[in-house]
Write a protein that holds these residues in place. Sequence first.
Motif, PDB file in Angstrom:
ATOM      1  N   ARG A  48       0.802  -1.331  -0.323  1.00 37.07           N
ATOM      2  CA  ARG A  48      -0.063   0.097  -0.107  1.00 37.07           C
ATOM      3  C   ARG A  48       0.988   1.166   0.022  1.00 37.07           C
ATOM      4  N   GLY A  49       2.467   1.256   0.067  1.00 41.47           N
ATOM      5  CA  GLY A  49       3.065   2.167  -0.177  1.00 41.47           C
ATOM      6  C   GLY A  49       3.389   2.831   1.512  1.00 41.47           C
ATOM      7  N   ALA A  53       6.522   6.368   3.133  1.00 40.24           N
ATOM      8  CA  ALA A  53       5.212   7.206   2.342  1.00 40.24           C
ATOM      9  C   ALA A  53       5.849   8.763   2.393  1.00 40.24           C
ATOM     10  N   GLY A  61       8.458   6.597  -3.013  1.00 40.78           N
ATOM     11  CA  GLY A  61       7.375   6.651  -2.024  1.00 40.78           C
ATOM     12  C   GLY A  61       6.237   7.244  -2.380  1.00 40.78           C
ATOM     13  N   LEU A  62       5.236   7.524  -1.401  1.00 37.65           N
ATOM     14  CA  LEU A  62       3.948   7.936  -1.828  1.00 37.65           C
ATOM     15  C   LEU A  62       4.093   9.791  -1.880  1.00 37.65           C
ATOM     16  N   LEU A 114      11.444  -0.075   1.334  1.00 35.78           N
ATOM     17  CA  LEU A 114      10.041   0.347   0.689  1.00 35.78           C
ATOM     18  C   LEU A 114       9.261  -0.871   0.322  1.00 35.78           C
ATOM     19  N   THR A 115       9.879  -1.831  -0.036  1.00 32.62           N
ATOM     20  CA  THR A 115       8.991  -3.312  -0.331  1.00 32.62           C
ATOM     21  C   THR A 115       9.007  -4.041   0.675  1.00 32.62           C
TER      22      THR A 115
END
Length: 379
Positions: A48-49, A53, A61-62, A114-115
């Motif tokens: 979902r990021g 974020a 990132g978001l 991030l993953t």
Amino acid sequence: MLSHLSQEQIKYRNDFREFADRVLVPNAARYDADQAIPDDVIADLAGRGYLGALLPAEAGGLGLGMVDYGLLTEELGRACQSIRNFVACQDMVAHSIWKWGTPEHRERRLPGILTGRTPAAFALTEPEVGSDAAAIETTAVADGASIVLRGTKKWISFARRAELFLVFALFEGRHTAFLVDRHTPGLSVEPIEGLLGLRGSMLGRISLEDCRIPATDLLGGPGLGLTFVASSALDIGRYSTAWGSVGLAQACLEACADYVGRRSQYDVRIKEHQLVQRLLADLITDTTATRLLCHHAGRAKELAEPTAVEHTLMAKYRASTVAVQAAAAAVQIHGAQGIGPELPVQRYYRDAKVLEIIEGTTQIQQTLLGRFAARTVQR
């Protein structure tokens, strides 16, 4: 209560809340009991990021604004403080690499964080060093193309799960940050269990015994470890803790509002008792007030106001103390049911106390804010 948010922020908040209610709330008690966060939840957060974020889109990132990020951490904190803490730790390390790392650091390290494939831990605290971070004793010595680390870190969130550590040490007498892989020879982790709260945070004690890393894994430059790398990361941690404290207070308010409408004593729903109403009045007022304080801190960050750090300190100080008060009131309202394992308020009570300690104790916040107040008045 959402009038201070934009339509986009309301949508963000609703998305965050839906995830928290669907995935985290039903399982938070299990994370607490197991003292661990499952891999599938980490993968879900990454998908979902939510890990990293705050980083811009070009970094994976978001690209959330600070208020948007606050809304995320409030909802995570409302559902499960250990999950919120995990996300905060990933953000602290990812932000440090993005801001202070070389292009090679970013390319090599950020995708794993991030993953969720390479969970990270922020390793600053030591057995005898807590709030006084400048007093760290871990050392780093250059040896050709390598750097050798020696020392011990303790109370490190997610040390038991992390594949990457951001370690702070004295290098040539100066505070410096280093990136250390878990499987580096000389690095070992001893689990710390049985915590009062945030039991899913998988804490550990890290031993560095002639731990040899490439000199290229020095982050930010010699002497920048505390003043720049750690301070900016800890500011994110305090901000997350502030909003997470609001989330915990909101969880207490929701639990109490439901309970007082169902529970009867002396043939009257307890919501009709004035002393219960007083507790509820303080709950909703203090929760709303601290949420607005956190929102103000977020806007100060977004506008790069000179006092943004102090506003974050205020938010963390007040929100964490309100969380403790809210949790105590929730246990009191629930009575005997509040101290049992069936309802979450006893977990809220345990978690809330930890929020007054992590990312700067209440007393440290008071000291810093007292000095800030004195400077402000003098102007």
